[in-house]
Write an enzyme that holds these catalytic residues in place. Structure first.
Site, short mmCIF file in Angstrom:
data_model
loop_
_atom_site.label_atom_id
_atom_site.label_comp_id
_atom_site.label_asym_id
_atom_site.label_seq_id
_atom_site.Cartn_x
_atom_site.Cartn_y
_atom_site.Cartn_z
CB CYS A 1 -0.95 0.01 1.18
SG CYS A 1 -0.13 -0.03 2.80
CG HIS B 1 -4.29 0.95 4.13
ND1 HIS B 1 -3.75 0.10 3.20
CD2 HIS B 1 -5.23 1.69 3.48
CE1 HIS B 1 -4.35 0.30 2.03
NE2 HIS B 1 -5.25 1.27 2.18
CG ASP C 1 -6.91 2.70 -0.53
OD1 ASP C 1 -5.76 2.52 -0.95
OD2 ASP C 1 -7.37 2.10 0.47
#
Length: 689
Positions: A414, A458, A474
């Site tokens: 991520c 994250h 995202d």
């Protein structure tokens, strides 16, 4: 000259050694390996001396050992001073104390030092498991203290001492609980960080792609959340913590570093009031940092946190212990004005050189996008449509990491994708920033609360869209939607990399229902311990007292505590008086001891109050040497009667007790005859006053 250790009972010293080892356990991962080994070696040396296989060192050798270990310690800490280093030095001092524990006075000193060591443990370990280990260490040292006072010729067993100690603890337990609930809890005006030098798992104030992927191999708890109303869906649980808006070509960090704050008051607790429908309660593990985690559109309810710029929140001081705070979810508001020129420069900052292919890609995408929102969606479509992969095993990207990810490797975690998308947005003149925090969370036992672990860490992107303000994007959701919808385990199921380096974690074995059930039950116990015991602080106490009639405040709590203590002391005194009177009337052995003392007093011996049978035997030997053997036997019988393994404070019960009492009466009669003979021949002995 070496010390002679033969003055201490072996059983008492053995139990004290075991208590010391138990109290060392909670600090096993905090102490340097050499220091823990030195303490165990010093205690072992004392035990070898007790058993006759070694000799305790003399004064000069002790000084040499002490000087050497202190010098090594000073070299190890390298001038750092904190509660952590001070506690380590205290442990070293406890280890050195074993070398000079030669008599009862030294034993007492070491006992009280070990009790203090137990309190030091709670600075670093407050979970229920380690608390039980510390309590076991204290219990073992108390048994050692009982054995120290047991006559050497007694058949009194260690188990019997443990049983007596358990009875005493049960009697004091109601008073302890009452004091815990009612004793006024006033926070100190200031304190120092408790564990400033202890490494902790969690997010840091900077992010280099790869940092978060290392967190993904940890199943340690980050925080737990209890919602009053409906729990948000997994895909909506974005726990914001940090804004990272400065990029040096490889690492993202905060534009404005956390300002230095002088040491202040400890963090206040969140209280015990019932949650409103739109509120949620967070119990965060110790992180050593000031930032906390909250959902979008939240505002603080408890007074122990405050909002700073960027819709993130901070504690008054670093979280060196677990912290509870409360948040309220608000309705989403419209745009909050625009960015100032300084803010635009801040959120458009890029290094002047590097990642040229990515800069060109941003220009190409911008030509086909009419708006900033269209450009952001175009970047997401590229991630969604081209063969990009989400992995916990990304390749190394030392040079131009954004170019390497977008055009060569196409494999990342991520943090890689959030960094790349933020770079593209800024290269297209769109203000953007990286947000670091956690996403998701798994339900606790009976779905009473959520557990957010380190592998839920994250990173995502927020871009400034005119007329809408900061909007979340995202890229991970475009590449691996399973990560956002259900969690990391499902996202990397094919790769098989979930907690691959953490074989001892129960979360690794999600396909074993029994393991998961046991893990959740242990978490439930620990959660309630932290919330209702460790977290029972000033505000929580006031909230609980407000539910009682009388509008109880701190002053009233003080009066109530003093009253409870007075009543407890009065009841204890009455019970002791009643038991003492009853024992005097019903204890035949006690009557024999009183008669023995009166016999000696009549013949001129100054018998002190509370004289032990062995002391009475020595006085008898001085008065009548011929009665020495029978007096020592009588004293031994009395000690066994009161302290023997079969004694339950029920003298005279059973045929065995009757036989013992008849034998003791005959021995007292013989002592009386010998004293009379001595008095007839020589007259009463005269002792100086």
């Amino acid at each position: 000259m070496s010390l002679k250790p033969s003055l201490l009972p072996t059983r008492a010293l053995l139990w004290l050694l075991c208590g010391f080892l138990l109290l060392l356990l909670p600090q096993w991962d905090r102490l340097p390996v050499w220091l823990a080994a030195a303490c165990i070696a010093l205690a072992g040396w004392r035990w070898l001396a007790q058993t006759g296989r070694a000799r305790l060192p003399g004064r000069w050798l002790r000084l040499a050992i002490m000087g050497t270990l202190i010098a090594v310690y000073i070299a190890t800490v390298s001038g750092r001073f904190s509660v952590d280093t001070a506690a380590s030095f205290f442990v070293l001092a406890v280890g050195l104390k074993w070398l000079e524990t030669a008599n009862r006075r030294d034993f007492f000193v070491l006992f009280f030092i070990l009790v203090y060591l137990a309190t030091v443990n709670f600075l670093f370990r407050q979970g229920i498991g380690w608390s039980l280990v510390t309590l076991a260490g204290v219990v073992v040292t108390l048994v050692a203290l009982q054995l120290l006072h047991t006559p050497a010729d007694s058949r009194h067993s260690s188990f019997h001492g443990l049983r007596r100690l358990g009875g005493m603890l049960l009697k004091t337990l109601p008073v302890v609980i009452a004091l815990f609930v009612f004793f006024p809890r006033m926070a100190p005006l200031w304190s120092v960080p408790l564990v400033s030098d202890q490494a902790r798992t969690g997010l840091s104030d900077s992010m280099t792609p790869g940092d978060i992927s290392s967190l993904a191999q940890s199943s340690e708890r980050a925080f737990r959340v209890t919602f009053a109303g409906e729990t948000p869906e997994h895909r909506d649980r974005y726990w914001r913590g940090l804004i990272l808006d400065r990029f040096d070509g490889r690492t993202w960090s905060q534009w404005q570093q956390e300002p230095y704050r002088p040491l202040g008051r400890v963090n206040r607790d969140a209280g015990l009031e019932a949650l409103a429908d739109n509120e949620y309660d967070v119990l965060m593990e110790a992180s050593g940092q000031r930032w906390v985690y909250a959902l979008d559109n939240s505002r603080p309810v408890s007074a122990n946190i405050a909002e700073v710029s960027g819709r993130v929140f901070r504690l008054e001081r670093p979280a060196d212990t677990s912290v509870r705070y409360r948040m309220e979810l608000e309705r989403e508001t419209g745009t909050a004005g625009g960015l100032s020129p300084a803010e635009r420069r801040q959120y458009l900052q890029l290094p002047p050189q590097g990642n040229q292919r990515s800069r060109q890609l941003a220009r190409d995408l911008a030509m086909g996008a009419g708006t900033d929102l269209a450009f952001a969606n175009a970047v997401l479509n590229r991630f969604r449509e081209q063969p990009y992969y989400y992995t916990l095993r990304p390749p190394a990207m030392p040079d131009d990491p954004v170019d390497t990810l977008l055009f060569d490797a196409q494999r990342g975690f991520c943090a890689h994708y959030a960094s790349a998308m933020t770079f593209l947005l800024r290269a297209a003149d769109i203000p953007a920033r990286v947000v670091a925090g956690y996403q998701g969370g798994s339900p606790g036992p009976d779905e009473a609360y959520l557990i957010i672990r380190q592998y839920d860490a994250h990173a995502w992107v927020e871009a400034w869209i005119e007329e809408r303000g900061w909007v979340r994007f995202d890229p991970t959701a475009a590449i691996a939607p399973q990560r956002i919808e259900s969690g990391l385990r499902d996202a990397v199921a094919e790769e098989g990399s979930f907690l691959e380096d953490n074989w001892a974690s129960p979360q690794r074995y999600g396909d074993l229902p029994l393991v998961q059930w046991a893990s959740l039950q242990l978490d439930r116990i620990n959660y309630n311990w932290q919330r209702w015991v460790i977290g029972y602080q000033g505000q929580s106490q006031m909230d609980l007292m407000s539910r009682l009639p009388g509008n109880i405040g701190l002053r009233e709590l003080g009066y109530l505590t003093a009253g409870l203590m007075g009543v407890a002391l009065l009841v204890a005194a009455l019970v002791a008086a009643i038991r003492h009177g009853g024992a005097t009337r019903t204890d035949p052995a006690g009557v024999l001891v009183s008669r023995w003392a009166r016999l000696l007093q009549k013949r001129g011996s100054a018998v002190p109050a509370g004289a032990t049978p062995l002391e009475l035997a020595r006085m008898t030997e001085q008065q009548a040497p011929a009665a020495a053997a029978v007096a020592r036997a009588f004293a031994r019988d009395l000690n066994n009667h009161y302290y023997g393994s079969g004694s339950r404070s029920r003298p005279g019960r059973g045929s065995h007790r009757s036989t013992e009492l008849r034998l003791m009466r005959r021995r007292l009669a013989r002592i009386r005859r010998e004293l009379r003979k001595r008095s007839t021949v020589h007259g009463p002995a005269q002792h100086p006053s």
